[in-house]
Design a protein around this motif. Structure first.
Motif, mmCIF file in Angstrom:
data_model
loop_
_atom_site.group_PDB
_atom_site.id
_atom_site.type_symbol
_atom_site.label_atom_id
_atom_site.label_comp_id
_atom_site.label_asym_id
_atom_site.label_seq_id
_atom_site.Cartn_x
_atom_site.Cartn_y
_atom_site.Cartn_z
ATOM 1 N N MET A 155 26.648 18.444 -14.579
ATOM 2 C CA MET A 155 25.555 18.076 -13.673
ATOM 3 C C MET A 155 26.035 17.339 -12.444
ATOM 4 O O MET A 155 27.128 16.783 -12.411
ATOM 5 N N GLU A 156 25.151 17.305 -11.455
ATOM 6 C CA GLU A 156 25.434 16.577 -10.230
ATOM 7 C C GLU A 156 25.603 15.093 -10.556
ATOM 8 O O GLU A 156 24.898 14.552 -11.387
ATOM 9 N N GLY A 157 26.559 14.460 -9.885
ATOM 10 C CA GLY A 157 26.739 13.034 -10.111
ATOM 11 C C GLY A 157 27.600 12.736 -11.324
ATOM 12 O O GLY A 157 27.578 11.633 -11.835
ATOM 13 N N ILE A 166 8.316 25.878 -11.099
ATOM 14 C CA ILE A 166 7.293 24.935 -10.643
ATOM 15 C C ILE A 166 7.537 23.582 -11.308
ATOM 16 O O ILE A 166 7.768 23.512 -12.508
ATOM 17 N N TYR A 167 7.534 22.523 -10.505
ATOM 18 C CA TYR A 167 7.630 21.160 -11.043
ATOM 19 C C TYR A 167 6.225 20.586 -11.177
ATOM 20 O O TYR A 167 5.370 20.809 -10.312
ATOM 21 N N ASP A 168 6.001 19.835 -12.244
ATOM 22 C CA ASP A 168 4.732 19.114 -12.422
ATOM 23 C C ASP A 168 3.506 20.009 -12.298
ATOM 24 O O ASP A 168 2.460 19.557 -11.814
ATOM 25 N N ALA A 217 21.255 24.063 2.296
ATOM 26 C CA ALA A 217 21.069 22.664 2.651
ATOM 27 C C ALA A 217 20.474 21.876 1.491
ATOM 28 O O ALA A 217 20.005 22.441 0.498
ATOM 29 N N ASN A 218 20.469 20.585 1.668
ATOM 30 C CA ASN A 218 19.803 19.656 0.786
ATOM 31 C C ASN A 218 18.360 20.095 0.536
ATOM 32 O O ASN A 218 17.627 20.331 1.486
ATOM 33 N N GLY A 219 17.976 20.250 -0.721
ATOM 34 C CA GLY A 219 16.590 20.592 -1.011
ATOM 35 C C GLY A 219 16.282 22.078 -1.032
ATOM 36 O O GLY A 219 15.144 22.484 -1.275
ATOM 37 N N LEU A 271 5.772 24.392 -6.256
ATOM 38 C CA LEU A 271 6.551 25.627 -6.341
ATOM 39 C C LEU A 271 7.855 25.443 -5.577
ATOM 40 O O LEU A 271 7.856 25.288 -4.359
ATOM 41 N N VAL A 272 8.968 25.447 -6.313
ATOM 42 C CA VAL A 272 10.258 25.153 -5.680
ATOM 43 C C VAL A 272 11.153 26.387 -5.581
ATOM 44 O O VAL A 272 11.785 26.621 -4.559
ATOM 45 N N LEU A 273 11.211 27.208 -6.629
ATOM 46 C CA LEU A 273 11.955 28.467 -6.537
ATOM 47 C C LEU A 273 10.946 29.602 -6.461
ATOM 48 O O LEU A 273 10.087 29.750 -7.327
ATOM 49 N N LYS A 322 19.239 24.604 -4.978
ATOM 50 C CA LYS A 322 20.473 24.909 -5.715
ATOM 51 C C LYS A 322 20.480 24.241 -7.094
ATOM 52 O O LYS A 322 20.727 24.900 -8.101
ATOM 53 N N SER A 323 20.221 22.934 -7.101
ATOM 54 C CA SER A 323 20.243 22.218 -8.387
ATOM 55 C C SER A 323 19.169 22.738 -9.316
ATOM 56 O O SER A 323 19.390 22.875 -10.529
ATOM 57 N N THR A 324 18.009 23.015 -8.758
ATOM 58 C CA THR A 324 16.911 23.529 -9.583
ATOM 59 C C THR A 324 17.309 24.855 -10.221
ATOM 60 O O THR A 324 17.007 25.097 -11.401
ATOM 61 N N THR A 325 18.011 25.700 -9.487
ATOM 62 C CA THR A 325 18.455 26.981 -10.038
ATOM 63 C C THR A 325 19.410 26.746 -11.212
ATOM 64 O O THR A 325 19.250 27.344 -12.282
HETATM 65 P P1 ATP Z 1 20.347 18.799 -3.438
HETATM 66 O O1 ATP Z 1 21.641 19.054 -2.810
HETATM 67 O O2 ATP Z 1 19.580 17.675 -2.807
HETATM 68 O O3 ATP Z 1 20.391 18.696 -4.930
HETATM 69 P P2 ATP Z 1 19.218 21.354 -3.853
HETATM 70 O O4 ATP Z 1 19.405 22.542 -2.999
HETATM 71 O O5 ATP Z 1 19.987 21.307 -5.087
HETATM 72 O O6 ATP Z 1 19.475 20.056 -3.030
HETATM 73 P P3 ATP Z 1 16.915 20.842 -5.433
HETATM 74 O O7 ATP Z 1 17.449 19.547 -5.938
HETATM 75 O O8 ATP Z 1 16.910 21.989 -6.349
HETATM 76 O O9 ATP Z 1 17.669 21.257 -4.122
HETATM 77 O O10 ATP Z 1 15.449 20.580 -4.869
HETATM 78 C C1 ATP Z 1 14.629 21.611 -4.387
HETATM 79 C C2 ATP Z 1 13.251 21.055 -4.084
HETATM 80 O O11 ATP Z 1 12.623 20.654 -5.290
HETATM 81 C C3 ATP Z 1 13.247 19.836 -3.190
HETATM 82 O O12 ATP Z 1 12.178 19.955 -2.290
HETATM 83 C C4 ATP Z 1 13.013 18.692 -4.134
HETATM 84 O O13 ATP Z 1 12.337 17.647 -3.500
HETATM 85 C C5 ATP Z 1 12.170 19.312 -5.223
HETATM 86 N N1 ATP Z 1 12.416 18.703 -6.529
HETATM 87 C C6 ATP Z 1 13.614 18.562 -7.152
HETATM 88 N N2 ATP Z 1 13.477 17.975 -8.352
HETATM 89 C C7 ATP Z 1 12.162 17.723 -8.512
HETATM 90 C C8 ATP Z 1 11.374 17.139 -9.561
HETATM 91 N N3 ATP Z 1 11.926 16.697 -10.689
HETATM 92 N N4 ATP Z 1 10.026 17.047 -9.366
HETATM 93 C C9 ATP Z 1 9.460 17.504 -8.228
HETATM 94 N N5 ATP Z 1 10.137 18.077 -7.213
HETATM 95 C C10 ATP Z 1 11.476 18.193 -7.347
#
Ligand code: ATP
Length: 247
Positions: free
Chosen positions: A92-94, A14-16, A40-42, A20-22, A45-48
């Motif tokens: 990290m990404e970038g 959970i962010y903030d 896909a984007n969002g 709920l993201v994962l 993956k990065s959150t994991t």
């Molecule tokens: P990307 O390729 O864009 O990195 P991803 O699959 O890695 O995509 P995440 O970056 O993990 O996806 O994002 C997953 C969800 O969490 C998205 O809806 C994003 O908007 C949200 N999210 C990511 N970082 C934050 C944050 N710091 N605060 C709030 N929401 C976030």
């Protein structure tokens, strides 16, 4: 043996405090394997990856359920330094290289968790240059003035200087010329085979990821919707249609 080296068990993120993201992600990376995290984007993956590497805390993200083990031990309460000392490094990404430092200075910063003598450091640098001949050529260039692909290589090289047994790699292909993408994945493969480094990599480029990975997980909206051997995923009709752009 196929004992999970890294095991992510039903984690919720959970962010903030509210977003709920994962929504219960489980995945395994067996020792010596390359595992791809696709979607896909969002998708999450990065959150994991950030949940595993503890970088989530920098972004007001919390693991609210589940746990993570590495080599049989809980790691979800460690500091980033402790994690690196146990052999788990993240790129990290970038591609976060220090732009104002030279390529070689960047690589040297990667060894900060180890106390190495000058000659040991030199040997470690040589090893990185062996895998990344381009970095040897650019060793005295300011990293900020090298190409995107070279900066990605520099970031991976810096992670290697910590002598990891596993590297988490976020979107290595992002913003990089196709030819360099292949070059980077070839190097990842040889590090895997020759140095026995395991990889968990997040990629939107499903095609290239499945050609180099052993196993893949596909994420959608914070959940794993499909998983399998890379060769099975690449021949799966749904994967072809939705992620490989062929039907
Ligand atoms: P990307 O390729 O864009 O990195 P991803 O699959 O890695 O995509 P995440 O970056 O993990 O996806 O994002 C997953 C969800 O969490 C998205 O809806 C994003 O908007 C949200 N999210 C990511 N970082 C934050 C944050 N710091 N605060 C709030 N929401 C976030």
């Amino acid at each position: 043996t196929d004992i999970a080296y890294l095991s992510v068990n039903n984690i919720e993120v959970i962010y903030d405090h509210v977003i709920l993201v994962l929504k219960g992600i489980s995945l395994q990376v067996p020792q010596g394997k390359i595992v791809a995290l696709l979607g896909a984007n969002g998708a999450g993956k990065s959150t994991t990856l950030k949940a595993i590497s503890t970088l989530l805390r920098n972004e007001r993200g919390d693991i609210t359920k589940g746990d993570i083990t590495f080599r049989g031990q809980r790691v979800d309460h460690l500091t980033p330094n402790e994690l690196v000392k146990r052999g788990l490094s993240q790129v990290m990404e970038g591609r976060h290289c220090f732009g104002h430092l030279t390529v070689e200075e960047n690589l040297l910063t990667g060894a900060y968790t180890r106390s190495l003598s000058r000659s040991e450091l030199k040997a470690e640098l040589e090893k990185v240059y062996h895998y990344f001949p381009r970095l040897r050529e650019r060793r005295n260039s300011q990293a900020g003035y090298t190409s995107g692909g070279e900066q990605q290589m520099c970031a991976i090289g810096r992670a290697l200087m910590a002598k990891p047994s596993m590297i988490l790699l976020d979107e290595p292909s992002m913003g990089i010329a196709p030819q360099l993408v292949e070059e980077i994945f070839e190097i990842v493969k040889s590090l895997n085979v020759q140095e026995k480094v395991s990889f968990l990599l997040a990629e939107q480029n499903t095609n290239v990821a499945l050609r180099y990975a052993d196993f893949g997980y596909i994420l959608e909206n914070g959940r794993v919707v499909m998983e399998g051997e890379a060769k099975d995923l690449s021949s799966n009709e749904d994967v072809k249609e939705f992620y490989l752009g062929v039907s």
